[in-house]
Motif scaffolding. Structure first.
Motif, mmCIF file in Angstrom:
data_model
loop_
_atom_site.group_PDB
_atom_site.id
_atom_site.type_symbol
_atom_site.label_atom_id
_atom_site.label_comp_id
_atom_site.label_asym_id
_atom_site.label_seq_id
_atom_site.Cartn_x
_atom_site.Cartn_y
_atom_site.Cartn_z
ATOM 1 N N UNK A 147 3.412 -1.369 3.928
ATOM 2 C CA UNK A 147 2.935 -0.030 3.588
ATOM 3 C C UNK A 147 4.143 0.870 3.329
ATOM 4 N N UNK A 148 4.048 1.683 2.306
ATOM 5 C CA UNK A 148 5.086 2.657 1.974
ATOM 6 C C UNK A 148 4.506 4.052 2.227
ATOM 7 N N UNK A 149 5.019 4.746 3.242
ATOM 8 C CA UNK A 149 4.506 6.066 3.599
ATOM 9 C C UNK A 149 5.421 7.160 3.033
ATOM 10 N N UNK A 150 4.794 8.104 2.362
ATOM 11 C CA UNK A 150 5.516 9.210 1.728
ATOM 12 C C UNK A 150 5.196 10.491 2.496
ATOM 13 N N UNK A 151 6.228 11.131 3.048
ATOM 14 C CA UNK A 151 6.024 12.368 3.802
ATOM 15 C C UNK A 151 6.754 13.522 3.111
ATOM 16 N N UNK A 152 6.715 14.691 3.727
ATOM 17 C CA UNK A 152 7.328 15.860 3.080
ATOM 18 C C UNK A 152 8.844 15.745 3.029
ATOM 19 N N UNK A 153 9.448 15.012 3.969
ATOM 20 C CA UNK A 153 10.893 14.787 3.901
ATOM 21 C C UNK A 153 11.271 13.969 2.658
ATOM 22 N N UNK A 154 10.310 13.155 2.185
ATOM 23 C CA UNK A 154 10.587 12.322 1.003
ATOM 24 C C UNK A 154 10.913 13.165 -0.224
ATOM 25 N N UNK A 155 10.343 14.377 -0.271
ATOM 26 C CA UNK A 155 10.597 15.261 -1.413
ATOM 27 C C UNK A 155 12.054 15.724 -1.433
ATOM 28 N N UNK A 156 12.672 15.759 -0.262
ATOM 29 C CA UNK A 156 14.040 16.247 -0.160
ATOM 30 C C UNK A 156 15.066 15.105 -0.144
ATOM 31 N N UNK A 157 14.835 14.100 0.722
ATOM 32 C CA UNK A 157 15.872 13.057 0.888
ATOM 33 C C UNK A 157 15.642 11.827 0.007
ATOM 34 N N UNK A 158 14.515 11.833 -0.751
ATOM 35 C CA UNK A 158 14.201 10.714 -1.663
ATOM 36 C C UNK A 158 14.129 9.385 -0.910
ATOM 37 N N UNK A 159 13.598 9.452 0.311
ATOM 38 C CA UNK A 159 13.409 8.247 1.109
ATOM 39 C C UNK A 159 11.945 8.128 1.539
ATOM 40 N N UNK A 207 -3.151 8.628 8.976
ATOM 41 C CA UNK A 207 -2.207 7.563 8.652
ATOM 42 C C UNK A 207 -2.439 6.353 9.561
ATOM 43 N N UNK A 208 -2.841 6.594 10.810
ATOM 44 C CA UNK A 208 -3.127 5.490 11.722
ATOM 45 C C UNK A 208 -4.297 4.641 11.252
ATOM 46 N N UNK A 209 -5.369 5.311 10.801
ATOM 47 C CA UNK A 209 -6.536 4.581 10.297
ATOM 48 C C UNK A 209 -6.196 3.818 9.022
ATOM 49 N N UNK A 221 0.850 -1.186 0.000
ATOM 50 C CA UNK A 221 0.000 0.000 0.000
ATOM 51 C C UNK A 221 0.888 1.239 0.000
ATOM 52 N N UNK A 222 0.625 2.144 -0.908
ATOM 53 C CA UNK A 222 1.373 3.403 -0.998
ATOM 54 C C UNK A 222 0.528 4.487 -0.353
ATOM 55 N N UNK A 223 1.078 5.133 0.699
ATOM 56 C CA UNK A 223 0.308 6.063 1.516
ATOM 57 C C UNK A 223 0.963 7.437 1.565
ATOM 58 N N UNK A 224 0.506 8.388 0.758
ATOM 59 C CA UNK A 224 1.004 9.759 0.906
ATOM 60 C C UNK A 224 0.448 10.357 2.194
ATOM 61 N N UNK A 225 1.313 10.980 2.989
ATOM 62 C CA UNK A 225 0.912 11.474 4.306
ATOM 63 C C UNK A 225 -0.121 12.592 4.203
ATOM 64 N N UNK A 226 -0.089 13.306 3.087
ATOM 65 C CA UNK A 226 -1.006 14.419 2.880
ATOM 66 C C UNK A 226 -1.547 14.368 1.454
ATOM 67 N N UNK A 227 -2.659 15.080 1.218
ATOM 68 C CA UNK A 227 -3.221 15.135 -0.125
ATOM 69 C C UNK A 227 -2.598 16.240 -0.972
ATOM 70 N N UNK A 228 -1.555 16.843 -0.469
ATOM 71 C CA UNK A 228 -0.863 17.889 -1.231
ATOM 72 C C UNK A 228 -0.375 17.335 -2.565
#
Length: 437
Positions: free
Chosen positions: A396-408, A381-383, A346-353
């Motif tokens: 689950x793969x969670x994508x947060x705002x740090x992902x935009x910078x560190x590519x992790x 994200x918990x739900x 499951x790919x989970x973006x932390x925000x809908x941005x």
């Protein structure tokens, strides 16, 4: 360990695994519909069985017709002998199957519903569904919905053997729908009127029966444990003479510990030459095998492996269902084998941005080339973690705002809830190493 099926039935409906058939019209007894996740899970299980059976030199596949000539079922004994003794209660009018009541250790001398002993005498009731082929409903057009898939293999024995140039020993495997007008029902999808069977008939020389029987017994047990069924939940039950079917020389059940007790999951049967000889007799066609090297002609004997797909799915779901307390909250998850899970990542973006969704779409598209992916953007994200737990998603793969910078991204494991921070470019190798390829 589940004490009853109710929590699993609820989860299956809530998460799109299995729905009651014709539910908006009040349902139809012992008929079930597989939802989006259940349909995919079912396909995955079938593919594993098909691969285990036919990705080998000595077994080939078949897909025979559901409707067959009436004489097929006369030869097999189903027309005259495939019946249950039914009893009616004269007081509450409840109808029940005498043999099934014995299996549940209820008193067959009284009604299991009201307790009355005012019963009718047992009457045989044939379990096959009848229909008619053609435009006129008359005796000549009578056909049956097949109650098993094995007979389609027997009547095609010569077709398969000659077209595929097979030498004995060899097997023929088939997955297909079967229909039985069961009277005693219940226990979710354990016993249904419409179900799928996965059967293999292995044709052998009469003198090699014992070695092939033991081989397939061990192979089938290994297959079940490889899918994730625990050894402690499986046991072997050999039929005594009173239990043997009329065609069987020997029969062993692989039983599973369901919430309602030990029940048959898969059968391994030594059928001798009963089926081929019966069809040979009624059809007038020789169904023998000629061994060119030994200049020997004989009717092959058969070792059969037979498992109900729906029953296997139920055992896998029962084994996978887990409940635990996490920070004073209940967590439910399905610990499914990663290759069987309907959603593997499951790919989970932390925000809908937009920035996160763009990256999530890119990752989903890339991973979808190899694995079954769901992109989930709704709720906290918990739900979303809890939702994927109940679905049985291994990672689950969670994508947060740090992902935009560190590519992790953060990878979360379903069973342990462990989280790891990984480079996006390493995801493919990581999931391949986790055996979900």
């Amino acid at each position: 360990m589940l004490n009853n099926l109710n929590p699993l039935v609820s989860l299956c409906k809530r998460r799109g695994y299995i729905f009651p058939g014709s539910e908006i019209y009040g349902g139809l007894g012992a008929c079930w519909d597989y939802g989006p996740l259940g349909a995919q899970f079912k396909i995955n299980v079938k593919e594993h069985w098909w691969k285990a059976m036919t990705h080998r030199q000595d077994v080939v596949g078949l897909d025979s017709a559901i409707l067959m000539h009436t004489n097929v079922w006369k030869a097999s004994g189903h027309v005259d002998g495939f019946s249950d003794p039914l009893v009616d209660c004269k007081d509450c009018r409840f109808r029940f199957c005498l043999d099934k009541e014995k299996e549940t250790k209820k008193d067959p001398g009284s009604c299991p519903q009201c307790g009355s002993k005012n019963l009718t005498k047992p009457r045989d009731f044939n379990l096959m569904f009848k229909t008619h082929a053609g435009s006129v409903e008359e005796e000549a057009s009578l056909v049956y919905l097949r109650p098993e898939t094995a007979q389609g293999i027997y009547v095609n024995f010569l077709n398969v053997q000659s077209s595929m140039r097979k030498k004995i020993p060899f097997g023929v495997a088939q997955i297909g729908k079967a229909f039985r007008n069961e009277i005693t029902l219940g226990n979710f999808i354990f016993r249904c009127r419409e179900f799928e069977q996965m059967e293999m008939q292995y044709f052998i020389h009469p003198k090699q029966a014992d070695q092939h029987f033991e081989y397939w017994l061990q192979e089938r047990k290994k297959f079940l444990t490889d899918l994730g069924l625990p050894e402690k939940s499986l046991r072997i039950h050999e039929h005594d003479k009173e239990e043997l079917a009329h065609y069987a020389r020997k029969a062993v059940d692989l039983e599973f510990l369901f919430p309602m007790g030990w029940k048959e999951l898969e059968g391994i049967h030594h059928r001798g030459d009963f089926d081929l000889k019966q069809h040979q007799k009624l059809s007038g066609k020789k169904l023998s095998y000629f061994d060119v090297e030994k200049q020997d002609t004989y009717v092959p004997w058969v070792i059969e492996t037979s498992i109900g797909l729906d029953r296997l799915i139920l055992s896998l779901l029962c084994s996978a269902y887990k409940e635990e307390k996490v920070k004073n909250e209940q967590r439910i998850f399905l610990a499914l084998h990663p290759q069987l899970a309907p959603i593997q990542v499951a790919v989970l973006p932390l925000s809908k941005k937009d920035q996160l969704n763009t990256l999530a779409n890119k990752i989903s598209t890339f991973l979808r080339k190899k694995w079954r992916i769901e992109q989930d953007e709704t709720g906290s994200i918990g739900k979303r973690y809890r939702r994927q737990d109940e679905i049985g998603t291994p990672f689950c793969v969670t994508i947060d705002f740090d992902s935009l910078e560190d590519k992790k991204v953060t990878v979360r494991h379903r069973d342990t809830m462990k989280q790891e921070r990984l480079d996006i470019e390493l995801l493919e190798r990581y999931f391949t190493d986790q055996y979900i390829n």
